[in-house]
Design a protein around this motif. Sequence first.
Motif, mmCIF file in Angstrom:
data_model
loop_
_atom_site.group_PDB
_atom_site.id
_atom_site.type_symbol
_atom_site.label_atom_id
_atom_site.label_comp_id
_atom_site.label_asym_id
_atom_site.label_seq_id
_atom_site.Cartn_x
_atom_site.Cartn_y
_atom_site.Cartn_z
ATOM 1 N N UNK A 1 34.493 38.591 34.966
ATOM 2 C CA UNK A 1 34.370 37.830 36.172
ATOM 3 C C UNK A 1 35.935 37.273 36.541
ATOM 4 N N UNK A 2 36.073 37.088 37.681
ATOM 5 C CA UNK A 2 37.381 36.685 38.259
ATOM 6 C C UNK A 2 38.555 37.720 38.174
ATOM 7 N N UNK A 3 38.540 38.820 37.513
ATOM 8 C CA UNK A 3 39.428 40.090 37.473
ATOM 9 C C UNK A 3 39.447 41.017 38.671
ATOM 10 N N UNK A 4 40.127 41.641 38.911
ATOM 11 C CA UNK A 4 40.144 42.881 39.780
ATOM 12 C C UNK A 4 40.657 43.921 39.455
ATOM 13 N N UNK A 5 40.063 45.191 39.991
ATOM 14 C CA UNK A 5 40.389 46.475 39.793
ATOM 15 C C UNK A 5 41.212 47.095 41.010
ATOM 16 N N UNK B 1 48.592 37.869 35.198
ATOM 17 C CA UNK B 1 49.457 37.200 34.138
ATOM 18 C C UNK B 1 50.240 38.073 33.110
ATOM 19 N N UNK B 2 49.294 38.931 32.737
ATOM 20 C CA UNK B 2 49.391 39.939 31.607
ATOM 21 C C UNK B 2 50.723 40.579 31.890
ATOM 22 N N UNK B 3 51.379 41.032 33.306
ATOM 23 C CA UNK B 3 52.236 41.693 33.124
ATOM 24 C C UNK B 3 53.615 41.003 32.772
ATOM 25 N N UNK B 4 53.801 39.800 33.188
ATOM 26 C CA UNK B 4 54.947 38.974 32.568
ATOM 27 C C UNK B 4 54.967 38.576 31.207
ATOM 28 N N UNK C 1 47.233 54.218 35.064
ATOM 29 C CA UNK C 1 46.897 53.210 34.528
ATOM 30 C C UNK C 1 45.658 52.354 35.106
ATOM 31 N N UNK C 2 45.050 51.373 34.368
ATOM 32 C CA UNK C 2 44.020 50.641 34.751
ATOM 33 C C UNK C 2 44.368 49.174 34.764
ATOM 34 N N UNK C 3 44.261 48.486 35.840
ATOM 35 C CA UNK C 3 44.532 47.097 35.888
ATOM 36 C C UNK C 3 43.501 46.366 34.933
ATOM 37 N N UNK C 4 42.426 47.030 34.682
ATOM 38 C CA UNK C 4 41.175 46.508 33.678
ATOM 39 C C UNK C 4 41.815 47.000 32.288
ATOM 40 N N UNK C 5 42.421 47.735 32.109
ATOM 41 C CA UNK C 5 42.917 48.140 30.544
ATOM 42 C C UNK C 5 43.791 47.610 29.858
ATOM 43 N N UNK D 1 47.941 47.228 30.200
ATOM 44 C CA UNK D 1 48.763 46.030 30.239
ATOM 45 C C UNK D 1 49.891 45.825 29.258
ATOM 46 N N UNK D 2 49.756 46.211 28.038
ATOM 47 C CA UNK D 2 50.717 46.584 27.134
ATOM 48 C C UNK D 2 52.183 47.381 27.729
ATOM 49 N N UNK D 3 51.713 48.585 27.797
ATOM 50 C CA UNK D 3 52.662 49.581 28.207
ATOM 51 C C UNK D 3 53.238 49.585 29.500
ATOM 52 N N UNK D 4 52.767 49.303 30.517
ATOM 53 C CA UNK D 4 53.098 49.337 31.828
ATOM 54 C C UNK D 4 54.389 48.487 32.033
#
Length: 172
Positions: A32-36, A53-56, A85-89, A93-96
């Motif tokens: 909930x609250x997340x996007x793909x 937020x995970x990107x930064x 990639x998956x915005x859900x993955x 989140x770690x590698x990109x």
Amino acid sequence: MKFLTTVFLFIFYCIHTSGQSQYLVYPDTAHAGQKVYKGILSKEILLNDTSFKWYADNQKYYTPMVTAVEAVKLNKDSIELLVFMGTWCEDSHFIIPRLYELSEAAGFDSKKITLIGTDRYKKTLSHLCEALNIYNVPTILVMKKGVEQGRIIEYGKYGMFEKDMIEILSSK
């Protein structure tokens, strides 16, 4: 090989000739609250969406391996990266963010990175995952003149995508 070249050129053409959005956004039913995001993305899309937020966070404490920076720098004019990639993955989140940081440190033009978002079933718009045999994300395809030179699946065979990148770039 000719098929890969055609697919890559089609993707490149779509990115650079269309003013329309090349992706879909929908709620992540598993969280909930997340996007793909599904389709052709960019670093800016990930940076500008406040739900990512995970990107930064995952770029903050990363320093690229010097040998990886040098390998990319030596090849920056002859390669392109096709990245699924998956915005859900969490692996994505770690590698990109680190991949973009590495490319920036090497002076690699971010326009030569084609970032493609998949859904949780590893499906993209236009069936690109099926066409290119993508079963896990992230998957980084290192391309030279439209021909795949190698691919890094998730963290790679060494557990550090940078080491696989060095190996691919130094073997060709």
